[in-house]
Scaffold this motif. Structure first.
Motif, PDB file in Angstrom:
ATOM      1  N   GLU A  12      28.035 -26.462 -67.141  1.00  0.00           N
ATOM      2  CA  GLU A  12      28.495 -26.243 -65.772  1.00  0.00           C
ATOM      3  C   GLU A  12      27.347 -26.480 -64.799  1.00  0.00           C
ATOM      4  OE1 GLU A  12      31.645 -24.810 -64.359  1.00  0.00           O
ATOM      5  OE2 GLU A  12      32.434 -25.728 -66.180  1.00  0.00           O
ATOM      6  N   THR A  13      26.347 -27.232 -65.275  1.00  0.00           N
ATOM      7  CA  THR A  13      25.185 -27.492 -64.424  1.00  0.00           C
ATOM      8  C   THR A  13      25.388 -28.785 -63.633  1.00  0.00           C
ATOM      9  OG1 THR A  13      23.759 -26.410 -66.020  1.00  0.00           O
ATOM     10  CG2 THR A  13      22.694 -27.847 -64.406  1.00  0.00           C
ATOM     11  N   VAL A  14      25.025 -28.715 -62.327  1.00  0.00           N
ATOM     12  CA  VAL A  14      25.090 -29.896 -61.475  1.00  0.00           C
ATOM     13  C   VAL A  14      23.666 -30.294 -61.105  1.00  0.00           C
ATOM     14  CG1 VAL A  14      25.924 -30.858 -59.295  1.00  0.00           C
ATOM     15  CG2 VAL A  14      27.290 -29.128 -60.509  1.00  0.00           C
ATOM     16  N   VAL A  15      23.367 -31.575 -61.246  1.00  0.00           N
ATOM     17  CA  VAL A  15      22.082 -32.085 -60.768  1.00  0.00           C
ATOM     18  C   VAL A  15      22.341 -32.852 -59.464  1.00  0.00           C
ATOM     19  CG1 VAL A  15      20.348 -33.885 -61.169  1.00  0.00           C
ATOM     20  CG2 VAL A  15      20.806 -32.167 -62.934  1.00  0.00           C
ATOM     21  N   VAL A  16      21.567 -32.526 -58.429  1.00  0.00           N
ATOM     22  CA  VAL A  16      21.691 -33.226 -57.149  1.00  0.00           C
ATOM     23  C   VAL A  16      20.439 -34.077 -56.942  1.00  0.00           C
ATOM     24  CG1 VAL A  16      21.912 -32.964 -54.649  1.00  0.00           C
ATOM     25  CG2 VAL A  16      23.057 -31.323 -56.185  1.00  0.00           C
ATOM     26  N   PRO A  56      23.079 -32.071 -67.525  1.00  0.00           N
ATOM     27  CA  PRO A  56      24.127 -31.486 -66.675  1.00  0.00           C
ATOM     28  C   PRO A  56      25.497 -32.037 -67.041  1.00  0.00           C
ATOM     29  CG  PRO A  56      23.079 -33.287 -65.522  1.00  0.00           C
ATOM     30  CD  PRO A  56      22.355 -33.162 -66.842  1.00  0.00           C
ATOM     31  N   GLY A  57      26.542 -31.376 -66.574  1.00  0.00           N
ATOM     32  CA  GLY A  57      27.893 -31.884 -66.763  1.00  0.00           C
ATOM     33  C   GLY A  57      28.217 -32.896 -65.678  1.00  0.00           C
ATOM     34  N   LEU A  58      27.552 -32.739 -64.501  1.00  0.00           N
ATOM     35  CA  LEU A  58      27.888 -33.577 -63.353  1.00  0.00           C
ATOM     36  C   LEU A  58      26.637 -33.852 -62.533  1.00  0.00           C
ATOM     37  CD1 LEU A  58      31.096 -33.259 -61.304  1.00  0.00           C
ATOM     38  CD2 LEU A  58      28.952 -33.313 -60.029  1.00  0.00           C
ATOM     39  N   VAL A  59      26.568 -35.057 -61.990  1.00  0.00           N
ATOM     40  CA  VAL A  59      25.433 -35.425 -61.144  1.00  0.00           C
ATOM     41  C   VAL A  59      25.957 -35.888 -59.783  1.00  0.00           C
ATOM     42  CG1 VAL A  59      23.484 -37.001 -60.848  1.00  0.00           C
ATOM     43  CG2 VAL A  59      24.049 -36.139 -63.131  1.00  0.00           C
ATOM     44  N   VAL A  60      25.380 -35.333 -58.726  1.00  0.00           N
ATOM     45  CA  VAL A  60      25.666 -35.824 -57.384  1.00  0.00           C
ATOM     46  C   VAL A  60      24.455 -36.647 -56.971  1.00  0.00           C
ATOM     47  CG1 VAL A  60      26.080 -35.192 -54.979  1.00  0.00           C
ATOM     48  CG2 VAL A  60      27.044 -33.788 -56.826  1.00  0.00           C
ATOM     49  N   VAL A  61      24.673 -37.926 -56.668  1.00  0.00           N
ATOM     50  CA  VAL A  61      23.524 -38.791 -56.388  1.00  0.00           C
ATOM     51  C   VAL A  61      23.719 -39.579 -55.094  1.00  0.00           C
ATOM     52  CG1 VAL A  61      24.442 -40.566 -57.943  1.00  0.00           C
ATOM     53  CG2 VAL A  61      22.024 -40.621 -57.312  1.00  0.00           C
ATOM     54  N   ILE A  84      28.606 -37.673 -68.788  1.00  0.00           N
ATOM     55  CA  ILE A  84      28.226 -36.997 -67.542  1.00  0.00           C
ATOM     56  C   ILE A  84      29.026 -37.612 -66.390  1.00  0.00           C
ATOM     57  CG2 ILE A  84      26.368 -36.633 -65.864  1.00  0.00           C
ATOM     58  CD1 ILE A  84      24.416 -36.570 -68.215  1.00  0.00           C
ATOM     59  N   THR A  85      29.648 -36.769 -65.592  1.00  0.00           N
ATOM     60  CA  THR A  85      30.431 -37.243 -64.457  1.00  0.00           C
ATOM     61  C   THR A  85      29.497 -37.464 -63.270  1.00  0.00           C
ATOM     62  OG1 THR A  85      32.333 -36.004 -65.234  1.00  0.00           O
ATOM     63  CG2 THR A  85      32.346 -36.665 -62.928  1.00  0.00           C
ATOM     64  N   ILE A  86      29.648 -38.623 -62.646  1.00  0.00           N
ATOM     65  CA  ILE A  86      28.739 -38.967 -61.546  1.00  0.00           C
ATOM     66  C   ILE A  86      29.516 -39.072 -60.236  1.00  0.00           C
ATOM     67  CG2 ILE A  86      27.085 -40.665 -60.682  1.00  0.00           C
ATOM     68  CD1 ILE A  86      26.915 -41.590 -63.745  1.00  0.00           C
ATOM     69  N   VAL A  87      29.064 -38.322 -59.241  1.00  0.00           N
ATOM     70  CA  VAL A  87      29.654 -38.398 -57.907  1.00  0.00           C
ATOM     71  C   VAL A  87      28.597 -38.976 -56.969  1.00  0.00           C
ATOM     72  CG1 VAL A  87      30.530 -37.062 -55.952  1.00  0.00           C
ATOM     73  CG2 VAL A  87      31.219 -36.460 -58.301  1.00  0.00           C
ATOM     74  N   VAL A  88      28.997 -39.964 -56.213  1.00  0.00           N
ATOM     75  CA  VAL A  88      28.064 -40.670 -55.338  1.00  0.00           C
ATOM     76  C   VAL A  88      28.243 -40.214 -53.898  1.00  0.00           C
ATOM     77  CG1 VAL A  88      27.635 -42.940 -54.330  1.00  0.00           C
ATOM     78  CG2 VAL A  88      27.885 -42.702 -56.807  1.00  0.00           C
ATOM     79  N   ILE A  89      27.127 -39.934 -53.218  1.00  0.00           N
ATOM     80  CA  ILE A  89      27.222 -39.686 -51.773  1.00  0.00           C
ATOM     81  C   ILE A  89      26.342 -40.691 -51.055  1.00  0.00           C
ATOM     82  CG2 ILE A  89      27.828 -37.236 -51.785  1.00  0.00           C
ATOM     83  CD1 ILE A  89      24.896 -36.546 -51.565  1.00  0.00           C
ATOM     84  N   THR A  90      26.771 -41.063 -49.901  1.00  0.00           N
ATOM     85  CA  THR A  90      25.925 -41.955 -49.095  1.00  0.00           C
ATOM     86  C   THR A  90      26.420 -42.012 -47.659  1.00  0.00           C
ATOM     87  OG1 THR A  90      24.962 -44.160 -48.899  1.00  0.00           O
ATOM     88  CG2 THR A  90      27.235 -44.025 -49.625  1.00  0.00           C
ATOM     89  N   GLY A  91      25.476 -42.342 -46.784  1.00  0.00           N
ATOM     90  CA  GLY A  91      25.849 -42.522 -45.393  1.00  0.00           C
ATOM     91  C   GLY A  91      26.409 -43.909 -45.168  1.00  0.00           C
ATOM     92  N   TYR A  92      26.128 -44.821 -46.078  1.00  0.00           N
ATOM     93  CA  TYR A  92      26.593 -46.188 -45.902  1.00  0.00           C
ATOM     94  C   TYR A  92      27.861 -46.405 -46.711  1.00  0.00           C
ATOM     95  CZ  TYR A  92      21.812 -46.572 -44.318  1.00  0.00           C
ATOM     96  OH  TYR A  92      20.629 -46.364 -43.668  1.00  0.00           O
ATOM     97  N   ALA A  93      28.923 -45.786 -46.230  1.00  0.00           N
ATOM     98  CA  ALA A  93      30.150 -45.824 -47.013  1.00  0.00           C
ATOM     99  C   ALA A  93      30.931 -47.085 -46.731  1.00  0.00           C
ATOM    100  CB  ALA A  93      31.012 -44.610 -46.691  1.00  0.00           C
ATOM    101  N   THR A  94      30.686 -48.087 -47.526  1.00  0.00           N
ATOM    102  CA  THR A  94      31.489 -49.302 -47.407  1.00  0.00           C
ATOM    103  C   THR A  94      32.253 -49.494 -48.701  1.00  0.00           C
ATOM    104  OG1 THR A  94      29.829 -50.742 -48.375  1.00  0.00           O
ATOM    105  CG2 THR A  94      29.707 -50.378 -45.990  1.00  0.00           C
ATOM    106  N   GLU A 128      36.707 -31.119 -64.312  1.00  0.00           N
ATOM    107  CA  GLU A 128      38.006 -31.092 -64.998  1.00  0.00           C
ATOM    108  C   GLU A 128      38.196 -32.380 -65.807  1.00  0.00           C
ATOM    109  OE1 GLU A 128      41.319 -29.799 -66.552  1.00  0.00           O
ATOM    110  OE2 GLU A 128      39.856 -28.627 -65.417  1.00  0.00           O
ATOM    111  N   ARG A 129      37.896 -33.493 -65.167  1.00  0.00           N
ATOM    112  CA  ARG A 129      38.033 -34.783 -65.848  1.00  0.00           C
ATOM    113  C   ARG A 129      37.118 -34.838 -67.059  1.00  0.00           C
ATOM    114  NH1 ARG A 129      33.963 -38.216 -65.870  1.00  0.00           N
ATOM    115  NH2 ARG A 129      34.326 -40.389 -66.446  1.00  0.00           N
ATOM    116  N   ARG A 130      35.905 -34.290 -66.908  1.00  0.00           N
ATOM    117  CA  ARG A 130      34.957 -34.326 -68.020  1.00  0.00           C
ATOM    118  C   ARG A 130      35.477 -33.511 -69.194  1.00  0.00           C
ATOM    119  NH1 ARG A 130      29.902 -31.792 -69.575  1.00  0.00           N
ATOM    120  NH2 ARG A 130      28.762 -33.356 -70.773  1.00  0.00           N
TER     121      ARG A 130
END
Lengths: 385, 139
Positions: A12-16, A56-61, A84-94, A128-130
């Motif tokens: 249940e660990t998230v790496v940011v 981790p189970g999930l990474v926010v990058v 590992i489930t990867i969620v992407v964040i960015t200001g350049y959302a294209t 959940e998906r993981r």
């Protein structure tokens, strides 16, 4: 293997990973409030080291960072642990960057700015998906292990009669022409023939089972009347029954028992049941085939007065190669595949097969097959093969 | 030296056991047969054979290895030479049976069908080896 082993206790660990200090802090606060363990890293290479250590189970990058790019980070995470489930964040959302990230292995995409709820939701869905993914991986591995064990077991079953024959022939050859060899030769050659036959039946049944499982056997469906088929089949067993001092009887009181099915498969089904009922019977016993019509179905019971099946063995009698306890030093003939074949045939024809038994007092195998309703019984008894 | 030694065969295939028994009897051994693990252990403790042949893939799958372990635990058979035989030689790993015979406590492993000369040679070696000194560490 080890990787799934570890993942069983879902982390249940998230790496940011984000070069923006304020963003990392915000993510940590939001996710910690939801009960996640959070580790944060300010750039890609430290983040990757951290992932290797923390698992981790999930990474926010963040996609846009100096040094190792977000896309590269995604690729390397996938290599470290594809679950590992990867969620992407960015200001350049294209659309373009989103597609690239997903192609590289990201699960979802969160454009800045986003609300705490949006982050929480996407992280929860990611976990959940993981969990689902890991569960299905585990299932697949269990199935694979089972399949491999089964192949090993079948190999052993096939080798057993072959080994016996080989050993007899080898010892016969060693004995040469002595008196002992002369005394043994006839009996042993008979045993060799019997075991060779056993092997042939095993291979035939095995092939039958494979074809049934592959769904290639029960193709032909013609109208059949069991009222004609069953007595005919029983008659074919008269000789065996006489030899075992077992009486054969049938009660088919209804006018007809019309079903739709493949003549060969119906034959295989009842052949196995009748042969078993004779073989597992006792001298002076009987085998009775009883028919009944119920709403929408034909019910055929094959009842024997043999030694029955112990209650603890009942749930397994339709399993491949299952055999109950055997008397010492005596092998029950048969391949151990008859009842599994029966079950597959019954199921393939839209029916079922069950067993009831009293230990020491015989067994009843009950086959239920869909009744062929009136107006369609065009073919004569027995139908076309 | 080994002539007249008593061999116990534990195997659930009567044909295989019959062939092997005849071969060993012809070679001068006295042979008895047990058709499952439990009967095998009982016979071994009672009759104290000089060597035991055990099939490790009897009906209860790996039951043969439990038989070997039981034989090793029983004081009467703790040091009796045990030869394990199996038709699954090539697939032994699948059943998590380490190839190291010391793990299961047996002294030799022979694939089925058994090469008679090889078995006789193994038996001759096992039956003439010096008795282990009690308490001495295994090599």
């Amino acid at each position: 293997m080890g990787e799934v082993e570890e993942a069983r206790a879902v982390s249940e660990t998230v790496v940011v990973i984000d070069d923006d200090d304020a963003m990392r802090l915000a993510c940590r606060q939001i996710l910690a409030k939801s009960g996640y363990e959070v580790e944060e890293f300010a750039d890609g290479s430290r983040g990757l080291d951290g992932i290797g250590a923390v698992r981790p189970g999930l990474v926010v990058v963040d996609l846009k960072m100096p040094g190792v790019s977000g896309l590269d980070v995604i690729g390397r995470i996938v290599r470290i642990d594809p679950t590992i489930t990867i969620v992407v964040i960015t200001g350049y959302a294209t659309i373009g960057t989103a597609v690239d990230a997903m192609k590289a292995g990201a699960y979802d995409f969160l454009p800045k700015p986003f609300s705490p709820d949006e982050l929480r939701l996407i992280v929860r869905r990611g976990f959940e998906r993981r969990r689902l993914q890991l569960a299905s991986r585990q299932c697949e591995m269990d199935r694979e292990l089972q399949r491999r064990r089964f192949v090993t077991f079948v190999t052993h079953q096939l080798k057993t009669p072959l080994v016996a024959v080989h050993q007899y022939l080898d010892v016969l050859r060693r004995m040469g022409d002595g008196a002992e060899a002369a005394a043994r030769r006839g009996e042993w050659l008979d045993r060799c023939l019997a075991r060779t036959e056993e092997l042939q039946h095993l291979i035939e049944d095995w092939l039958m089972l494979a074809r049934l499982e592959g769904g290639t056997l029960v193709r032909q469906r013609v109208p059949l009347d069991l009222k004609a088929v069953l007595p005919e089949m029983l008659a074919g067993y008269q000789q065996l029954a006489d030899a075992r001092q077992v009486a054969l009887a049938y009660e088919l009181p209804d006018e007809s028992y019309p079903i739709r099915g493949d003549r060969t498969c119906v034959g295989v089904l009842f052949d196995n049941l009748i042969a078993n009922a004779i073989q597992y019977n006792r001298p002076g016993g009987t085998v009775r085939v009883h028919g009944a019509r119920a709403p929408g179905e034909v019910v055929i019971d094959v009842v024997d007065t043999g030694r029955g099946i112990p209650a603890d063995a009942l749930p397994f009698v339709f399993d491949e190669f299952y055999r109950g306890h055997q008397p010492e030093g005596r092998r029950i003939e048969g391949t151990g595949l008859g009842l599994p074949i029966c079950r597959l045939v019954a199921t393939a024809m839209g029916g079922t097969i069950d067993v009831e038994s009293t230990d020491g007092a015989g067994s009843t195998f009950r086959v239920r097959l869909p009744l062929l309703e009136d107006g369609t019984d065009g073919a004569g008894p027995g139908g076309e093969p | 030296m080994t002539a007249g030694a008593h061999i116990l065969i534990v195997d659930d295939d009567p044909d295989f056991a019959d062939a092997l028994r005849t071969m060993l009897t012809g070679a001068g051994y006295e042979v008895t047969v047990a058709y499952d693990g439990r009967a095998g252990v009982a016979a071994a403790r009672r009759a104290r054979p000089d060597a035991i042949l055990v099939d490790v893939m009897m009906e209860e799958r790996t039951a043969g290895f439990f038989t070997v372990q039981e034989l090793r635990r029983a004081p009467e058979t703790a040091r009796t030479p045990i030869v394990v035989i199996s038709a699954l030689y090539a697939q032994v790993e699948e059943f998590q049976v380490p190839p190291d015979p010391r793990w299961a406590g047996h002294d030799a492993f022979l694939p089925k069908p058994v090469d008679s000369d090889l078995l006789l040679a193994r038996l001759a070696t096992l039956l003439t080896r010096p008795a282990p000194v009690p308490g001495a560490p295994e090599e």
